[in-house]
Design a protein around this motif. Structure first.
Motif, PDB file in Angstrom:
ATOM      1  N   LEU A  30      -6.566 101.065  27.112  1.00  0.00           N
ATOM      2  CA  LEU A  30      -6.189 102.125  28.116  1.00  0.00           C
ATOM      3  C   LEU A  30      -4.920 102.775  27.793  1.00  0.00           C
ATOM      4  O   LEU A  30      -4.925 104.018  28.034  1.00  0.00           O
ATOM      5  CB  LEU A  30      -6.089 101.358  29.718  1.00  0.00           C
ATOM      6  CG  LEU A  30      -7.769 101.062  29.896  1.00  0.00           C
ATOM      7  CD1 LEU A  30      -6.926 100.235  31.564  1.00  0.00           C
ATOM      8  CD2 LEU A  30      -8.567 102.043  30.745  1.00  0.00           C
TER       9      LEU A  30
ATOM     10  N   GLU B 224      -5.533 104.584  24.177  1.00  0.00           N
ATOM     11  CA  GLU B 224      -6.055 105.750  24.306  1.00  0.00           C
ATOM     12  C   GLU B 224      -5.447 106.767  25.568  1.00  0.00           C
ATOM     13  O   GLU B 224      -5.764 108.380  24.489  1.00  0.00           O
ATOM     14  CB  GLU B 224      -7.980 105.633  25.395  1.00  0.00           C
ATOM     15  CG  GLU B 224      -8.663 104.499  24.364  1.00  0.00           C
ATOM     16  CD  GLU B 224     -10.090 104.573  25.397  1.00  0.00           C
ATOM     17  OE1 GLU B 224     -10.890 104.138  24.740  1.00  0.00           O
ATOM     18  OE2 GLU B 224      -9.658 104.246  26.717  1.00  0.00           O
ATOM     19  N   SER B 225      -4.904 106.557  26.309  1.00  0.00           N
ATOM     20  CA  SER B 225      -4.551 107.597  27.178  1.00  0.00           C
ATOM     21  C   SER B 225      -3.088 108.215  26.276  1.00  0.00           C
ATOM     22  O   SER B 225      -3.112 109.712  26.434  1.00  0.00           O
ATOM     23  CB  SER B 225      -3.760 106.685  28.449  1.00  0.00           C
ATOM     24  OG  SER B 225      -4.379 106.775  28.908  1.00  0.00           O
TER      25      SER B 225
ATOM     26  N   ARG C 178      -9.332 111.433  38.918  1.00  0.00           N
ATOM     27  CA  ARG C 178     -10.632 111.560  38.429  1.00  0.00           C
ATOM     28  C   ARG C 178     -11.242 112.813  39.264  1.00  0.00           C
ATOM     29  O   ARG C 178     -11.236 113.032  40.637  1.00  0.00           O
ATOM     30  CB  ARG C 178     -11.230 110.241  39.191  1.00  0.00           C
ATOM     31  CG  ARG C 178     -11.662 110.261  40.142  1.00  0.00           C
ATOM     32  CD  ARG C 178     -12.424 108.117  40.000  1.00  0.00           C
ATOM     33  NE  ARG C 178     -12.685 107.696  40.913  1.00  0.00           N
ATOM     34  CZ  ARG C 178     -12.731 107.560  42.066  1.00  0.00           C
ATOM     35  NH1 ARG C 178     -10.493 107.256  41.998  1.00  0.00           N
ATOM     36  NH2 ARG C 178     -13.270 106.989  43.387  1.00  0.00           N
TER      37      ARG C 178
ATOM     38  N   HIS D 128     -13.673  98.791  29.043  1.00  0.00           N
ATOM     39  CA  HIS D 128     -12.385  98.439  29.770  1.00  0.00           C
ATOM     40  C   HIS D 128     -11.399  99.796  30.613  1.00  0.00           C
ATOM     41  O   HIS D 128     -10.366  99.032  31.043  1.00  0.00           O
ATOM     42  CB  HIS D 128     -11.471  98.695  28.250  1.00  0.00           C
ATOM     43  CG  HIS D 128     -11.311 100.132  27.498  1.00  0.00           C
ATOM     44  ND1 HIS D 128     -12.760  99.402  26.116  1.00  0.00           N
ATOM     45  CD2 HIS D 128     -10.959 100.796  27.389  1.00  0.00           C
ATOM     46  CE1 HIS D 128     -12.631 100.791  25.719  1.00  0.00           C
ATOM     47  NE2 HIS D 128     -11.542 101.713  26.309  1.00  0.00           N
ATOM     48  N   ARG D 129     -12.545 100.642  30.265  1.00  0.00           N
ATOM     49  CA  ARG D 129     -11.876 102.313  31.725  1.00  0.00           C
ATOM     50  C   ARG D 129     -12.658 101.418  33.747  1.00  0.00           C
ATOM     51  O   ARG D 129     -12.151 102.146  33.638  1.00  0.00           O
ATOM     52  CB  ARG D 129     -12.881 102.683  30.819  1.00  0.00           C
ATOM     53  CG  ARG D 129     -12.186 103.145  29.928  1.00  0.00           C
ATOM     54  CD  ARG D 129     -12.975 105.092  28.862  1.00  0.00           C
ATOM     55  NE  ARG D 129     -12.793 105.072  28.043  1.00  0.00           N
ATOM     56  CZ  ARG D 129     -13.166 105.611  27.108  1.00  0.00           C
ATOM     57  NH1 ARG D 129     -14.573 106.379  27.501  1.00  0.00           N
ATOM     58  NH2 ARG D 129     -12.556 105.698  26.024  1.00  0.00           N
TER      59      ARG D 129
ATOM     60  N   ILE E 230     -18.146 107.733  30.698  1.00  0.00           N
ATOM     61  CA  ILE E 230     -16.596 107.357  31.031  1.00  0.00           C
ATOM     62  C   ILE E 230     -15.926 108.467  30.772  1.00  0.00           C
ATOM     63  O   ILE E 230     -15.592 107.793  29.436  1.00  0.00           O
ATOM     64  CB  ILE E 230     -15.806 106.201  31.866  1.00  0.00           C
ATOM     65  CG1 ILE E 230     -17.086 105.625  32.927  1.00  0.00           C
ATOM     66  CG2 ILE E 230     -14.171 106.036  31.916  1.00  0.00           C
ATOM     67  CD1 ILE E 230     -16.113 104.220  33.016  1.00  0.00           C
TER      68      ILE E 230
ATOM     69  N   PRO F 111     -17.834 101.482  27.339  1.00  0.00           N
ATOM     70  CA  PRO F 111     -15.810 101.245  27.472  1.00  0.00           C
ATOM     71  C   PRO F 111     -15.547 100.445  28.624  1.00  0.00           C
ATOM     72  O   PRO F 111     -15.537 101.196  29.262  1.00  0.00           O
ATOM     73  CB  PRO F 111     -15.866 102.333  27.782  1.00  0.00           C
ATOM     74  CG  PRO F 111     -16.443 103.467  27.410  1.00  0.00           C
ATOM     75  CD  PRO F 111     -18.118 102.678  26.911  1.00  0.00           C
TER      76      PRO F 111
ATOM     77  N   LYS G  98      -6.909  94.885  27.325  1.00  0.00           N
ATOM     78  CA  LYS G  98      -7.642  95.457  28.463  1.00  0.00           C
ATOM     79  C   LYS G  98      -6.343  97.167  28.465  1.00  0.00           C
ATOM     80  O   LYS G  98      -6.770  98.598  28.480  1.00  0.00           O
ATOM     81  CB  LYS G  98      -7.933  94.993  29.425  1.00  0.00           C
ATOM     82  CG  LYS G  98      -8.389  96.657  30.248  1.00  0.00           C
ATOM     83  CD  LYS G  98      -9.506  95.509  31.419  1.00  0.00           C
ATOM     84  CE  LYS G  98      -9.739  96.704  32.361  1.00  0.00           C
ATOM     85  NZ  LYS G  98     -10.746  95.923  33.734  1.00  0.00           N
TER      86      LYS G  98
ATOM     87  N   VAL H 237     -10.763 106.908  34.036  1.00  0.00           N
ATOM     88  CA  VAL H 237     -11.153 105.565  34.117  1.00  0.00           C
ATOM     89  C   VAL H 237     -11.771 105.664  35.737  1.00  0.00           C
ATOM     90  O   VAL H 237     -11.707 106.549  36.625  1.00  0.00           O
ATOM     91  CB  VAL H 237      -9.901 104.355  35.029  1.00  0.00           C
ATOM     92  CG1 VAL H 237      -9.008 104.455  33.580  1.00  0.00           C
ATOM     93  CG2 VAL H 237      -8.771 105.228  35.798  1.00  0.00           C
TER      94      VAL H 237
ATOM     95  N   THR I 156     -12.591 109.921  27.595  1.00  0.00           N
ATOM     96  CA  THR I 156     -11.311 109.258  26.962  1.00  0.00           C
ATOM     97  C   THR I 156     -10.840 109.640  28.225  1.00  0.00           C
ATOM     98  O   THR I 156     -10.237 110.284  28.486  1.00  0.00           O
ATOM     99  CB  THR I 156     -11.357 109.718  25.518  1.00  0.00           C
ATOM    100  OG1 THR I 156     -12.594 108.903  24.919  1.00  0.00           O
ATOM    101  CG2 THR I 156     -10.042 108.957  25.065  1.00  0.00           C
TER     102      THR I 156
END
Length: 283
Positions: free
Chosen positions: A270, A273-274, A71, A247-248, A207, A245, A266, A212, A209
Motif C-alpha cells: 500500500l 503504491e501510494s 474516498r 491488499h487495498r 479500486i 488488488p 500488505k 483503499v 491505485t
C-alpha cells in the motif's frame, strides 16, 4: 536484486512496527538490516522512490484513515480513475474472465498451466499462466514453490502443470516493467470461483491505485451490504495477488487487517503504491 531489496525493506518495516513508540533513528534501522545509514537511505529511496521518513508516513494507520476520509464514489460503474489509464498500477489494463460452470466442474481438464518463480520489488512470487491468461500470482511468504504448486494441483486437478519460467517471464515483465511502458498491454486473468466471489473480485479491480476501500464498501458494491463476513472470505480467497488488488481493502477503523501473503507485505504494498501514485500526480 529486487527480492533482496524487498527482504531488507520488510525487515525494516517490521522493526519499525515493534519500535514505533521509540521513534528509532535512521542509523538504528539501518543497523538492524545490516547496512550503513548512507546505503540504507539509498536502498530505500531506490525501492520506494521516496525517503524512508516519507515512506513511513504512507504505511501508517493514520495515512490509511486519511485515504478512507478522502474516498469518493470509489466503486461506481464508471471505474472512477479508469482501468485503462494511469489509475492502475503500472498502467496495466486488467480484464477478468471466469470459467464457465461446466469448465469449473471439469477441474481444468484440457488446460495447460505453465508456471515459474520470478523476483519483484515486493519479493519472489510464483506466476501461473495458460492460453487464456494469468491464473495465479502468489508471493512466497513462508511457503515454498512446491507448496504453491501443490495448491494449484488441488485447485486445477485435471489440468496439466508445466514448470517453465521462460513461458511466464513475458507476463512477469509486463506486471513489473523496468520502465513505464509507452503503450498499454492488456492482461487477461482467468479465475474460477462462485458468482459471489467473482462479483467481489470485480469490485476489487475498481479500486484505483493509491486508494483503499473497506469491506463494507465492497459489500455495498456487490449489493450485499450485510454480507461483510462473506466479502472478507472472498477477498481472502483471491487467487491472483496484486493484479486483483485485495491488499487495498482495509477495516473501517483504518486498521490494515489480515493478508494472505503477510500483513507486513500488505502495508509495504500500500505504501509502495501510494508513493508511486503521489509521484505520478506530481509529474
Amino acid at each position: 536484486m529486487a527480492t533482496s531489496d524487498y527482504a531488507r525493506i520488510e525487515r525494516a518495516i517490521h522493526f519499525l512496527d515493534t519500535r514505533g513508540q521509540q521513534q528509532p533513528a535512521l542509523a538504528e534501522v539501518a543497523a538492524h538490516v545490516g547496512l550503513s545509514p548512507f546505503h540504507f537511505q539509498r536502498l530505500f529511496t531506490r525501492w520506494a522512490g521516496i525517503s524512508p521518513k516519507r515512506f513511513l508516513q504512507f504505511q501508517t494507520m493514520a495515512h490509511a484513515r486519511q485515504l478512507l476520509a478522502e474516498r469518493r464514489s470509489l466503486l461506481d460503474a464508471t471505474y472512477d480513475a479508469g482501468l485503462s489509464s494511469g489509475g492502475r498500477l503500472h498502467d496495466l489494463f486488467v480484464t477478468l474472465t471466469a470459467m464457465t460452470p461446466g469448465e469449473f466442474k471439469q477441474g481444468g481438464a484440457g488446460l495447460t498451466l505453465r508456471y515459474g518463480v520470478h523476483a519483484s520489488p515486493l519479493g519472489d512470487y510464483l506466476l501461473a499462466v495458460c492460453e487464456r491468461g494469468i491464473c495465479a500470482l502468489r508471493f512466497l511468504t513462508g511457503t515454498s514453490p512446491d507448496e504453491i504448486v501443490a495448491e494449484l494441483r488441488a485447485e486445477w486437478p485435471r489440468a496439466t502443470l508445466v514448470q517453465t519460467a521462460e513461458a511466464t517471464r513475458p507476463y512477469a515483465e509486463r506486471i513489473f516493467p523496468e520502465r513505464k511502458p509507452s503503450k498499454l498491454q492488456p492482461l487477461s486473468l482467468l479465475v474460477k470461483g462462485t458468482n459471489f466471489q467473482l462479483k467481489v473480485w470485480e469490485a476489487l479491480l475498481r479500486i484505483p491505485t493509491g486508494a483503499v476501500a473497506t469491506y463494507e464498501d465492497i459489500a455495498q458494491a456487490v449489493e450485499s451490504p450485510r454480507a461483510v463476513r462473506a466479502v472478507g472470505s472472498a477477498v481472502g480467497g483471491n487467487p491472483i495477488a496484486l493484479l486483483i488488488p485485495c491488499h487495498r481493502v482495509i477495516r473501517k477503523t483504518g486498521a490494515f487487517g489480515e493478508y494472505r501473503w503477510g500483513l507486513t507485505r500488505k502495508r509495504a504494498m500500500l505504501a509502495w503504491e501510494s508513493a508511486r501514485h503521489s509521484s505520478d500526480e506530481a509529474a
